[in-house]
Design a protein around this motif. Structure first.
Motif, PDB file in Angstrom:
ATOM      1  N   LYS A  61      -9.434   7.900  14.780  1.00  0.00           N
ATOM      2  CA  LYS A  61      -9.018   8.530  16.035  1.00  0.00           C
ATOM      3  C   LYS A  61      -9.141  10.035  15.929  1.00  0.00           C
ATOM      4  O   LYS A  61      -8.837  10.614  14.886  1.00  0.00           O
ATOM      5  CB  LYS A  61      -7.566   8.177  16.359  1.00  0.00           C
ATOM      6  N   PHE A 118      -6.514  12.203   8.240  1.00  0.00           N
ATOM      7  CA  PHE A 118      -5.881  11.182   9.085  1.00  0.00           C
ATOM      8  C   PHE A 118      -6.886  10.666  10.120  1.00  0.00           C
ATOM      9  O   PHE A 118      -6.963   9.459  10.375  1.00  0.00           O
ATOM     10  CB  PHE A 118      -4.640  11.754   9.779  1.00  0.00           C
ATOM     11  N   GLU A 119      -7.658  11.588  10.702  1.00  0.00           N
ATOM     12  CA  GLU A 119      -8.648  11.181  11.707  1.00  0.00           C
ATOM     13  C   GLU A 119      -9.694  10.243  11.094  1.00  0.00           C
ATOM     14  O   GLU A 119     -10.087   9.244  11.699  1.00  0.00           O
ATOM     15  CB  GLU A 119      -9.326  12.420  12.311  1.00  0.00           C
ATOM     16  N   SER A 178      -8.017   6.814  10.366  1.00  0.00           N
ATOM     17  CA  SER A 178      -7.573   6.055  11.545  1.00  0.00           C
ATOM     18  C   SER A 178      -8.691   5.826  12.550  1.00  0.00           C
ATOM     19  O   SER A 178      -8.570   4.968  13.425  1.00  0.00           O
ATOM     20  CB  SER A 178      -6.426   6.805  12.244  1.00  0.00           C
ATOM     21  N   GLN A 191       1.196  10.882  13.692  1.00  0.00           N
ATOM     22  CA  GLN A 191       1.157   9.453  14.007  1.00  0.00           C
ATOM     23  C   GLN A 191       1.488   9.199  15.472  1.00  0.00           C
ATOM     24  O   GLN A 191       0.888   8.335  16.119  1.00  0.00           O
ATOM     25  CB  GLN A 191       2.128   8.702  13.083  1.00  0.00           C
ATOM     26  N   ALA A 241      -1.468  10.043  17.517  1.00  0.00           N
ATOM     27  CA  ALA A 241      -2.514   9.026  17.345  1.00  0.00           C
ATOM     28  C   ALA A 241      -2.276   7.800  18.213  1.00  0.00           C
ATOM     29  O   ALA A 241      -3.219   7.199  18.719  1.00  0.00           O
ATOM     30  CB  ALA A 241      -2.597   8.615  15.874  1.00  0.00           C
TER      31      ALA A 241
END
Ligand code: UPG
Length: 146
Positions: A127, A121-122, A125, A51, A54
């Protein structure tokens, strides 16, 4: 005794230990990372580190090892949703009315590698996280490579 029970399986993400004893009732709950944690300093765990990368607080994630005997070489963990974790704690408290002592390990039963977690997660998000491969955690080798 409860301390010993907690250490039965160090590889699980969440442990809830509870029991009734003649001199009292106990619930011991342990999670790997505090709920809603926003650690000060450099995070020691994957999710807070991811996080912080990010949002630009850290330049890149170092993946700890890529030569484990797993699907993509990175370490695997059983991650679970925070709501399921909360439900597990409530269920443990409800169980206090029962006699005896039991240990429950909360999880999905599905392992997720570090790279899979980063990819998820990518995707969520939007990102892309800069990452590099580093050395594995030495103390964990005894659990992973046996
Ligand atoms: O910057 C990082 C941080 C973590 N990881 C990896 O991500 C995974 C998850 O790491 P982490 O969130 O630290 O969880 P665990 O390695 O499962 O460690 C937890 O579980 C251990 C055993 O119960 C406890 O000793 C630790 O305190 C607790 O954080 C592991 O494969 C790590 O090697 C990385 O690759 N890079």
């Amino acid at each position: 005794m409860l301390q010993g029970l907690e250490n039965i399986n160090e590889r699980n993400c969440v442990k809830c230990t509870f029991g009734n004893y003649p001199n009292g009732t106990y619930v011991v709950s342990r999670t790997c990372g505090y709920i809603g944690e926003d650690p000060c300093g450099i995070p020691n765990n994957l999710m807070p580190f991811v996080q912080q990368v990010a949002v630009g607080r850290r330049p890149a994630l170092t993946v700890f090892g890529s030569d484990y005997s797993t699907k993509d070489g990175t370490e695997v963990r059983d991650y679970l949703h925070i709501v399921d974790l909360a439900d597990g704690h409530i269920a443990a408290l409800r169980k206090l009315v029962a006699a005896g002592c039991e240990v429950y390990n909360l999880g999905t039963g599905k392992g997720t590698s570090v790279l899979e977690m980063v990819a998820t997660f990518e995707k969520a998000s939007g990102k892309v996280l800069p990452e590099s491969i580093g050395a594995g955690k030495p103390y964990l080798r005894q659990f992973i490579d046996v």
